[in-house]
Design a protein around this motif. Sequence first.
Motif, short mmCIF file in Angstrom:
data_model
loop_
_atom_site.label_atom_id
_atom_site.label_comp_id
_atom_site.label_asym_id
_atom_site.label_seq_id
_atom_site.Cartn_x
_atom_site.Cartn_y
_atom_site.Cartn_z
N PRO A 1 3.93 5.92 -12.45
CA PRO A 1 3.08 6.43 -11.36
C PRO A 1 1.66 5.89 -11.48
CG PRO A 1 3.47 8.13 -13.00
CD PRO A 1 4.29 6.96 -13.42
N CYS A 2 1.44 4.73 -10.92
CA CYS A 2 0.15 4.05 -10.96
C CYS A 2 -0.28 3.67 -9.55
CB CYS A 2 0.22 2.79 -11.84
SG CYS A 2 0.72 3.10 -13.55
N LEU A 3 -1.49 3.17 -9.42
CA LEU A 3 -1.98 2.67 -8.14
C LEU A 3 -1.75 1.17 -8.08
CD1 LEU A 3 -5.33 4.66 -7.74
CD2 LEU A 3 -3.02 5.28 -7.01
N SER A 4 -0.87 0.75 -7.21
CA SER A 4 -0.58 -0.67 -7.05
C SER A 4 -1.66 -1.32 -6.19
CB SER A 4 0.80 -0.86 -6.40
OG SER A 4 0.79 -0.33 -5.09
N ASP A 5 -1.54 -2.63 -5.99
CA ASP A 5 -2.49 -3.35 -5.13
C ASP A 5 -2.44 -2.84 -3.69
OD1 ASP A 5 -3.26 -4.86 -7.28
OD2 ASP A 5 -1.89 -6.52 -6.85
N PHE A 6 -1.38 -2.13 -3.34
CA PHE A 6 -1.23 -1.56 -2.00
C PHE A 6 -2.41 -0.64 -1.66
CE2 PHE A 6 0.82 1.10 1.27
CZ PHE A 6 1.50 0.14 1.99
N PHE A 7 -3.00 -0.02 -2.69
CA PHE A 7 -4.09 0.94 -2.48
C PHE A 7 -5.45 0.26 -2.37
CE2 PHE A 7 -0.70 3.51 -4.13
CZ PHE A 7 -0.85 4.74 -3.51
N SER A 8 -5.49 -1.05 -2.48
CA SER A 8 -6.77 -1.76 -2.46
C SER A 8 -7.16 -2.25 -1.08
CB SER A 8 -6.70 -2.97 -3.42
OG SER A 8 -6.44 -2.54 -4.74
N GLN A 9 -6.38 -1.91 -0.07
CA GLN A 9 -6.65 -2.38 1.28
C GLN A 9 -6.56 -1.23 2.28
OE1 GLN A 9 -3.97 -5.59 2.27
NE2 GLN A 9 -4.18 -6.56 0.26
N LYS A 10 -7.32 -1.35 3.36
CA LYS A 10 -7.24 -0.38 4.44
C LYS A 10 -5.92 -0.56 5.17
CE LYS A 10 -9.39 1.18 8.74
NZ LYS A 10 -10.53 1.07 9.68
N ARG A 11 -5.23 0.55 5.41
CA ARG A 11 -3.93 0.50 6.07
C ARG A 11 -3.84 1.62 7.11
NH1 ARG A 11 -0.54 -2.87 3.46
NH2 ARG A 11 -1.20 -3.57 1.38
N PRO A 12 -2.98 1.47 8.09
CA PRO A 12 -2.80 2.55 9.08
C PRO A 12 -2.22 3.79 8.41
CG PRO A 12 -1.16 0.82 9.38
CD PRO A 12 -2.15 0.29 8.39
N LEU A 13 -2.48 4.94 8.98
CA LEU A 13 -2.02 6.20 8.41
C LEU A 13 -0.51 6.22 8.21
CD1 LEU A 13 -2.64 9.09 7.50
CD2 LEU A 13 -2.51 9.79 9.91
N GLU A 14 0.23 5.54 9.10
CA GLU A 14 1.69 5.53 8.99
C GLU A 14 2.15 4.96 7.65
OE1 GLU A 14 -0.06 4.35 11.51
OE2 GLU A 14 0.36 5.88 13.03
N ASP A 15 1.38 4.02 7.10
CA ASP A 15 1.76 3.42 5.82
C ASP A 15 1.67 4.44 4.68
OD1 ASP A 15 2.15 1.10 7.15
OD2 ASP A 15 0.60 -0.06 6.13
N TRP A 16 0.77 5.41 4.80
CA TRP A 16 0.62 6.42 3.75
C TRP A 16 1.58 7.58 3.96
CZ3 TRP A 16 -1.55 3.77 0.33
CH2 TRP A 16 -2.63 2.94 0.61
N GLN A 17 2.10 7.72 5.16
CA GLN A 17 3.05 8.80 5.42
C GLN A 17 4.47 8.41 5.02
OE1 GLN A 17 1.91 9.23 9.58
NE2 GLN A 17 1.03 11.24 9.17
N THR A 18 4.73 7.11 4.92
CA THR A 18 6.01 6.63 4.41
C THR A 18 5.83 6.28 2.93
OG1 THR A 18 5.48 4.38 5.12
CG2 THR A 18 6.73 5.76 6.65
N VAL A 19 6.91 5.92 2.27
CA VAL A 19 6.84 5.60 0.84
C VAL A 19 7.47 4.24 0.61
CG1 VAL A 19 7.45 6.31 -1.49
CG2 VAL A 19 6.96 8.04 0.24
N ALA A 20 6.63 3.27 0.26
CA ALA A 20 7.13 1.94 -0.09
C ALA A 20 7.71 1.97 -1.50
CB ALA A 20 5.98 0.93 0.00
N PRO A 21 8.58 1.00 -1.86
CA PRO A 21 9.18 1.00 -3.20
C PRO A 21 8.15 1.10 -4.33
CG PRO A 21 10.27 -0.61 -1.81
CD PRO A 21 9.12 -0.08 -1.01
N ALA A 22 6.98 0.49 -4.15
CA ALA A 22 5.97 0.50 -5.20
C ALA A 22 5.34 1.88 -5.40
CB ALA A 22 4.87 -0.53 -4.88
N GLN A 23 5.54 2.78 -4.42
CA GLN A 23 4.94 4.11 -4.54
C GLN A 23 5.94 5.22 -4.89
OE1 GLN A 23 3.57 2.42 -1.23
NE2 GLN A 23 2.54 1.45 -2.97
N VAL A 24 7.21 4.85 -5.09
CA VAL A 24 8.23 5.87 -5.35
C VAL A 24 7.92 6.68 -6.60
CG1 VAL A 24 10.65 6.25 -5.93
CG2 VAL A 24 10.05 4.67 -4.10
N ALA A 25 7.59 5.99 -7.70
CA ALA A 25 7.32 6.69 -8.96
C ALA A 25 6.10 7.59 -8.81
CB ALA A 25 7.11 5.68 -10.08
N LEU A 26 5.08 7.12 -8.10
CA LEU A 26 3.87 7.91 -7.91
C LEU A 26 4.17 9.15 -7.08
CD1 LEU A 26 0.84 8.24 -8.25
CD2 LEU A 26 0.51 6.79 -6.25
#
Length: 473
Positions: A277-302
């Motif tokens: 459960p870490c912060l991947s590079d995905f968290f280093s960029q501005k993204r639409p809210l929909e991206d944070w409401q879903t769960v990408a493979p890199a965020q499953v453990a988190l």
Amino acid sequence: MENFARLFSAIKRDELVALRALPWQNEPLTGETVAAVFSNETGLNYLAGAVPFIATEKHEPIPSANREHIKSEALAQFLVERRSLLRSYLQTATEWGYTTVGDLTPAHITHITTDIAGMDAANFAIFYAAQIASLSGKKTLLIDADPQNQFVFPLLTFAQPPKILTEHLQKPATFKADLNSCIVTLGKNFSYLNLQAPSLRAFGDDEIARLCGFLDADFDNLVFYAGQFRSAWLSANAHTNYAVCAGTYKTELKSVLRHAGGSHTVLLRKSTEQYLPCLSDFFSQKRPLEDWQTVAPAQVALKEFIVRTYQATRLVIGGHENLPGHLHCLTGFDLYAHYAALQGADAERALNALQKRLRAFYPKSAFFSARSVLSRVKNLPHRVATTMLEIGEEPQLVSLASSTELRAAAIFPAGILPAILVDGVRVSACTAHGFTRFRSIAARGGFTSVLAAPRYRLTKPNALAAIMEQVQA
């Protein structure tokens, strides 16, 4: 008259000082009052009368030379302003079969901070709030509370710029209306509030506590993104403090000390390891809210980690079962075996091998070489773990420590590895006294019970093994 002093069993030293500073009087008072007896050594020894939020029988106050008296309203306000103590107070009342009165439904508070630059922590706050709102189905409010550094609002898209509460306050009588006008709906069960303005004085702890009292009526979850803004009240009263840091010893230690008054600190670092459960590079960029409401493979453990932590109401010392509502805390050799993925006989063999690396250096201050301890721990793989450290006078849960020094401090007691001492604050592995103390204060963090799983019992423990066994509750 019944003694209700046990309801304050989780009170901390600074809170006890504040309690004694209330306007107590030596003579009995009329109306709804309470009487107390304080001790310089053992704190609050006696409490009777119309204690707040508990249904009690009315009795005439009994004069006594050593009792002090105060109005019930003053004691109630003291508790409301310290909601982690209030959680323990109400939980203890329930355990002892008392009937609680009043509409007391405090929201679940999560506090997110960071000491590093960038948008990672603010994006994590959006992700966390979105996931909790969806998971719980309860009304969740994301609060922008850092007035000087990274903000949340530039990372979200609004039809109109959100109002800032500090710029739209009119007068105390209209505070609730002013507050409601600044809250923006982001989605189902998900809203946003911009609390601080860089051009104005930041809200103080007393004001944040009062604000939460208003928000409790409309929201079940309050997610404060405080960034680098420091609030001792939020650290002490949040169920969980998430500290985004660089993952080095100095930054992790700084974060632990920052939240020393809290119940549970989670140390989050950036990493590309998807199984942690870490912060991947995905968290280093501005993204639409929909991206944070879903769960990408890199965020499953988190997501799995924050869900388990959010839902946990029972703390288990030791053990590895992944049961709903349970959070496992590992210490001492149990934690070492967890990092090394050892069980049973393999764990005993590993301990014997470990002892061969730890040479005695008598009569120096430590019987075993701290250098060899740190070298051994450095080679242990990173795994998801929650442990318990003693920070100053109080024990605290610490999750996801990655630095060698903090992991070693949680495994080896001060008799083997010297305790960490920073600005007069001592950080070390939890002692037997710390475990006993944590049982009395666990409800401050929202835990309804503390359980203990079977611990490692070695058949032929030498001096090191005997000490390591004792660090398991």
